[in-house]
Design a protein around this motif. Structure first.
Motif, PDB file in Angstrom:
ATOM      1  N   LEU A 421      45.909  28.253  24.170  1.00  0.00           N
ATOM      2  CA  LEU A 421      46.628  28.236  25.449  1.00  0.00           C
ATOM      3  C   LEU A 421      47.306  29.576  25.719  1.00  0.00           C
ATOM      4  O   LEU A 421      47.258  30.109  26.843  1.00  0.00           O
ATOM      5  CB  LEU A 421      47.665  27.113  25.449  1.00  0.00           C
ATOM      6  CG  LEU A 421      47.116  25.678  25.540  1.00  0.00           C
ATOM      7  CD1 LEU A 421      48.252  24.670  25.379  1.00  0.00           C
ATOM      8  CD2 LEU A 421      46.370  25.455  26.855  1.00  0.00           C
ATOM      9  N   GLN A 422      47.929  30.161  24.702  1.00  0.00           N
ATOM     10  CA  GLN A 422      48.590  31.456  24.867  1.00  0.00           C
ATOM     11  C   GLN A 422      47.571  32.568  25.108  1.00  0.00           C
ATOM     12  O   GLN A 422      47.815  33.490  25.901  1.00  0.00           O
ATOM     13  CB  GLN A 422      49.437  31.751  23.627  1.00  0.00           C
ATOM     14  CG  GLN A 422      50.595  30.784  23.441  1.00  0.00           C
ATOM     15  CD  GLN A 422      51.043  30.664  21.997  1.00  0.00           C
ATOM     16  OE1 GLN A 422      50.606  31.425  21.129  1.00  0.00           O
ATOM     17  NE2 GLN A 422      51.921  29.695  21.726  1.00  0.00           N
ATOM     18  N   TRP A 423      46.466  32.482  24.432  1.00  0.00           N
ATOM     19  CA  TRP A 423      45.367  33.452  24.586  1.00  0.00           C
ATOM     20  C   TRP A 423      44.793  33.388  25.995  1.00  0.00           C
ATOM     21  O   TRP A 423      44.563  34.416  26.637  1.00  0.00           O
ATOM     22  CB  TRP A 423      44.328  33.113  23.523  1.00  0.00           C
ATOM     23  CG  TRP A 423      43.008  33.789  23.539  1.00  0.00           C
ATOM     24  CD1 TRP A 423      42.759  35.116  23.349  1.00  0.00           C
ATOM     25  CD2 TRP A 423      41.731  33.159  23.693  1.00  0.00           C
ATOM     26  NE1 TRP A 423      41.404  35.357  23.359  1.00  0.00           N
ATOM     27  CE2 TRP A 423      40.752  34.167  23.563  1.00  0.00           C
ATOM     28  CE3 TRP A 423      41.331  31.845  23.889  1.00  0.00           C
ATOM     29  CZ2 TRP A 423      39.388  33.896  23.664  1.00  0.00           C
ATOM     30  CZ3 TRP A 423      39.979  31.571  23.975  1.00  0.00           C
ATOM     31  CH2 TRP A 423      39.019  32.575  23.875  1.00  0.00           C
ATOM     32  N   GLN A 424      44.570  32.186  26.503  1.00  0.00           N
ATOM     33  CA  GLN A 424      44.059  32.029  27.864  1.00  0.00           C
ATOM     34  C   GLN A 424      45.034  32.587  28.893  1.00  0.00           C
ATOM     35  O   GLN A 424      44.622  33.208  29.879  1.00  0.00           O
ATOM     36  CB  GLN A 424      43.769  30.557  28.144  1.00  0.00           C
ATOM     37  CG  GLN A 424      42.573  30.001  27.388  1.00  0.00           C
ATOM     38  CD  GLN A 424      42.428  28.514  27.555  1.00  0.00           C
ATOM     39  OE1 GLN A 424      43.429  27.781  27.690  1.00  0.00           O
ATOM     40  NE2 GLN A 424      41.185  28.019  27.533  1.00  0.00           N
ATOM     41  N   ALA A 425      46.304  32.381  28.658  1.00  0.00           N
ATOM     42  CA  ALA A 425      47.312  32.917  29.588  1.00  0.00           C
ATOM     43  C   ALA A 425      47.260  34.450  29.596  1.00  0.00           C
ATOM     44  O   ALA A 425      47.399  35.078  30.655  1.00  0.00           O
ATOM     45  CB  ALA A 425      48.704  32.427  29.196  1.00  0.00           C
ATOM     46  N   ARG A 426      47.068  35.047  28.428  1.00  0.00           N
ATOM     47  CA  ARG A 426      46.979  36.520  28.336  1.00  0.00           C
ATOM     48  C   ARG A 426      45.768  37.018  29.116  1.00  0.00           C
ATOM     49  O   ARG A 426      45.837  38.025  29.844  1.00  0.00           O
ATOM     50  CB  ARG A 426      46.894  36.933  26.873  1.00  0.00           C
ATOM     51  CG  ARG A 426      47.033  38.424  26.641  1.00  0.00           C
ATOM     52  CD  ARG A 426      46.815  38.785  25.177  1.00  0.00           C
ATOM     53  NE  ARG A 426      47.257  40.130  24.866  1.00  0.00           N
ATOM     54  CZ  ARG A 426      48.395  40.434  24.257  1.00  0.00           C
ATOM     55  NH1 ARG A 426      49.206  39.453  23.869  1.00  0.00           N
ATOM     56  NH2 ARG A 426      48.718  41.700  24.027  1.00  0.00           N
ATOM     57  N   ILE A 427      44.660  36.311  28.990  1.00  0.00           N
ATOM     58  CA  ILE A 427      43.436  36.695  29.706  1.00  0.00           C
ATOM     59  C   ILE A 427      43.668  36.606  31.214  1.00  0.00           C
ATOM     60  O   ILE A 427      43.266  37.514  31.964  1.00  0.00           O
ATOM     61  CB  ILE A 427      42.255  35.818  29.265  1.00  0.00           C
ATOM     62  CG1 ILE A 427      41.920  36.071  27.791  1.00  0.00           C
ATOM     63  CG2 ILE A 427      41.039  36.103  30.134  1.00  0.00           C
ATOM     64  CD1 ILE A 427      40.927  35.094  27.202  1.00  0.00           C
ATOM     65  N   ARG A 428      44.302  35.538  31.663  1.00  0.00           N
ATOM     66  CA  ARG A 428      44.560  35.392  33.102  1.00  0.00           C
ATOM     67  C   ARG A 428      45.399  36.554  33.635  1.00  0.00           C
ATOM     68  O   ARG A 428      45.135  37.086  34.730  1.00  0.00           O
ATOM     69  CB  ARG A 428      45.275  34.069  33.372  1.00  0.00           C
ATOM     70  CG  ARG A 428      44.424  32.823  33.200  1.00  0.00           C
ATOM     71  CD  ARG A 428      45.154  31.607  33.774  1.00  0.00           C
ATOM     72  NE  ARG A 428      44.509  30.372  33.355  1.00  0.00           N
ATOM     73  CZ  ARG A 428      44.877  29.631  32.305  1.00  0.00           C
ATOM     74  NH1 ARG A 428      45.914  30.045  31.565  1.00  0.00           N
ATOM     75  NH2 ARG A 428      44.246  28.555  32.013  1.00  0.00           N
ATOM     76  N   ASP A 429      46.397  36.949  32.871  1.00  0.00           N
ATOM     77  CA  ASP A 429      47.229  38.068  33.299  1.00  0.00           C
ATOM     78  C   ASP A 429      46.417  39.357  33.442  1.00  0.00           C
ATOM     79  O   ASP A 429      46.641  40.135  34.373  1.00  0.00           O
ATOM     80  CB  ASP A 429      48.355  38.304  32.278  1.00  0.00           C
ATOM     81  CG  ASP A 429      49.416  37.202  32.319  1.00  0.00           C
ATOM     82  OD1 ASP A 429      49.458  36.457  33.313  1.00  0.00           O
ATOM     83  OD2 ASP A 429      50.192  37.090  31.338  1.00  0.00           O
ATOM     84  N   LEU A 430      45.451  39.565  32.528  1.00  0.00           N
ATOM     85  CA  LEU A 430      44.621  40.767  32.597  1.00  0.00           C
ATOM     86  C   LEU A 430      43.642  40.727  33.763  1.00  0.00           C
ATOM     87  O   LEU A 430      43.227  41.788  34.269  1.00  0.00           O
ATOM     88  CB  LEU A 430      43.861  40.938  31.285  1.00  0.00           C
ATOM     89  CG  LEU A 430      44.700  41.275  30.041  1.00  0.00           C
ATOM     90  CD1 LEU A 430      43.850  41.250  28.793  1.00  0.00           C
ATOM     91  CD2 LEU A 430      45.360  42.645  30.206  1.00  0.00           C
ATOM     92  N   LEU A 431      43.288  39.545  34.195  1.00  0.00           N
ATOM     93  CA  LEU A 431      42.324  39.408  35.300  1.00  0.00           C
ATOM     94  C   LEU A 431      42.976  39.721  36.641  1.00  0.00           C
ATOM     95  O   LEU A 431      42.262  40.000  37.611  1.00  0.00           O
ATOM     96  CB  LEU A 431      41.741  37.995  35.310  1.00  0.00           C
ATOM     97  CG  LEU A 431      40.794  37.649  34.173  1.00  0.00           C
ATOM     98  CD1 LEU A 431      40.460  36.159  34.184  1.00  0.00           C
ATOM     99  CD2 LEU A 431      39.507  38.479  34.233  1.00  0.00           C
ATOM    100  N   HIS A 432      44.260  39.678  36.709  1.00  0.00           N
ATOM    101  CA  HIS A 432      44.957  39.900  37.988  1.00  0.00           C
ATOM    102  C   HIS A 432      45.310  41.356  38.214  1.00  0.00           C
ATOM    103  O   HIS A 432      45.437  42.127  37.298  1.00  0.00           O
ATOM    104  CB  HIS A 432      46.221  39.035  38.064  1.00  0.00           C
ATOM    105  CG  HIS A 432      45.933  37.569  38.031  1.00  0.00           C
ATOM    106  ND1 HIS A 432      46.762  36.644  37.431  1.00  0.00           N
ATOM    107  CD2 HIS A 432      44.868  36.863  38.508  1.00  0.00           C
ATOM    108  CE1 HIS A 432      46.259  35.430  37.555  1.00  0.00           C
ATOM    109  NE2 HIS A 432      45.083  35.542  38.202  1.00  0.00           N
TER     110      HIS A 432
END
Length: 432
Positions: A421-432
């Protein structure tokens, strides 16, 4: 193995070892006629094998004590001049590398001699398996195989000579013509090429050692091989050229479950390695030295996402680049295929999948997620626990992912689901 931007990838092509004379395909032939009855090869098979075994043991002992005359004695004769020259060069390179502790393991006859009368010399082919160590660097032996052709009179099997010698399968560094050796307390560099290139590898090996030690606590003295061509790198690694496409370096060595690795080699792939900027070369070499150091101090394999992600974490730690730039291929793949629901499976790291860069990027992000939350030293503790520091139930010894789950709980008090879950959140932040 390290990709051109700092990842790892894992078939072998028939080797054509460089710098080995007298290695044409061996033939079986009668070299002089006689009028007496032929001696069947089976009648002297035992004597033949004993003679070959004794000769190879004697030759290995000569190499160990630095006796070039003893090493070359079996390849004497006018017909083997080019082989003698090549074997003299091999001996000198072995001595420069400080290759020692040579031991003959097995001898097997590949092609028997033809029936021949007494007084006639015939040839036959043998494959020999031997082990050796590089003094000061190898804690365990490495194995290599040789294809040899011998010649003798059936009635005098102990009076034999070697007429051809070549690596069987993978060559060793001493088979590389033009090899330059540079030895220090932390590295043994075996390189072919201009002096400037050799010295660059020496300097970057030193940088890699300091960077790995800063994270892991120490760095393993390492053997670095920098061949002249990608083809030579593929032969040294026992891989095909396709396996190494886009790969800048690879770690290779025997690994026995439950034991520390003790004879690793880091092979630089010159095409991809020289195409990198200086900081990229440091990333590649630090990444590979991380593998060597970890393998030398742990006893259990971990999932590839952890081993490659950790090597990337160490390699990129001193590099001042935006994270989105470092993992750009992974972000591009996610934009087209969606957010991953799980950490990369081992299969994602296979060269044929075309997902290597994505898998490495996602693994790095997972390790950075842990490092940012718990600290880099906690990640080191996690790795050490998963790679042998935890006692696992017998029925789970081969379950590498379960060992990681146990290590996450014992070292960080967290779970895989929380990490994802924390890893996915980090990825989402990088996509923006």
């Amino acid at each position: 193995m390290t990709l051109a931007l700092g990842g790892c990838a894992g078939s072998s092509a028939p080797p054509v070892p460089p710098g080995t004379a007298g290695a044409a395909a061996p033939t079986v032939r009668v070299t002089s006629p006689a009028a007496t009855a032929d001696i069947d090869p089976s009648a002297w098979a035992g004597a033949r094998t004993r003679a070959v075994t004794d000769l190879l043991r004697t030759r290995a002992a000569a190499a160990d004590r630095g006796d070039e005359a003893g090493w070359l004695a079996p390849v004497s004769g006018a017909s083997t001049g080019s082989l003698r020259t090549a074997q003299s060069a091999v001996f000198e390179r072995m001595r420069a590398m400080e290759a020692g502790n040579l031991h003959l393991v097995t001898v097997s006859e590949v092609t028997a001699p033809v029936p021949a009368p007494r007084g006639t010399q015939v040839e036959w082919d043998v494959r020999a398996s031997l082990t050796y160590r590089l003094r000061g660097f190898d804690a365990t032996p490495r194995t290599f195989d040789l294809d040899l052709t011998f010649k003798a009179d059936p009635s005098r099997p102990t009076d034999l000579v070697i007429t051809a010698s070549a690596p069987s399968g993978r060559p060793q560094p001493w088979d590389l013509a033009g090899l330059v050796v540079r030895r220090s307390a932390t590295s043994l560099v075996l390189a072919v090429g201009a002096e400037s290139r050799v010295e660059e590898v020496v300097a970057r090996a030193r940088t890699a050692a300091s960077r790995v030690a800063a994270v892991w606590g120490n760095s393993r003295p390492a053997v670095w091989i920098s061949p002249a061509s990608d083809a030579d790198a593929a032969r040294l690694l026992g891989r095909s050229a396709d396996d190494l496409r886009g790969v800048a370096a690879a770690t290779d060595g025997p690994l026995t479950p439950g034991e520390h690795a003790g004879a690793d080699r880091i092979v630089l792939v010159p095409g991809a390695w020289t195409s990198l900027r200086p900081e990229g070369r440091d990333v590649v070499m630090t990444h590979e030295l991380t593998h060597v150091t970890v393998r030398a101090s742990t006893t259990r394999s971990v999932p590839v996402w952890l081993s490659e992600g950790f090597a990337e974490l160490v390699a990129y730690q001193p590099i001042d680049l935006p994270e989105a730039t470092v993992v750009a291929p992974a972000l591009d793949r996610i934009r087209s295929s969606g957010l991953p629901g799980a950490l990369p499976a081992d299969a994602a790291f296979e060269p044929a999948t075309q997902t290597l860069a994505t898998a490495y990027g996602l693994s790095l992000l997972a390790l950075r997620t842990l490092a940012d939350r718990y600290g880099t030293q906690a990640v080191v503790q996690l790795y050490r626990a998963a790679a042998g520091g935890l006692d696992e139930p017998t029925d789970r010894l081969d379950d590498r992912e379960a060992a990681v789950d146990d290590a996450l709980r014992s070292t960080m008090g967290t779970t895989r689901s929380a990490l994802v879950l924390q890893w996915q959140a980090r990825i989402r932040d990088l996509l923006h």
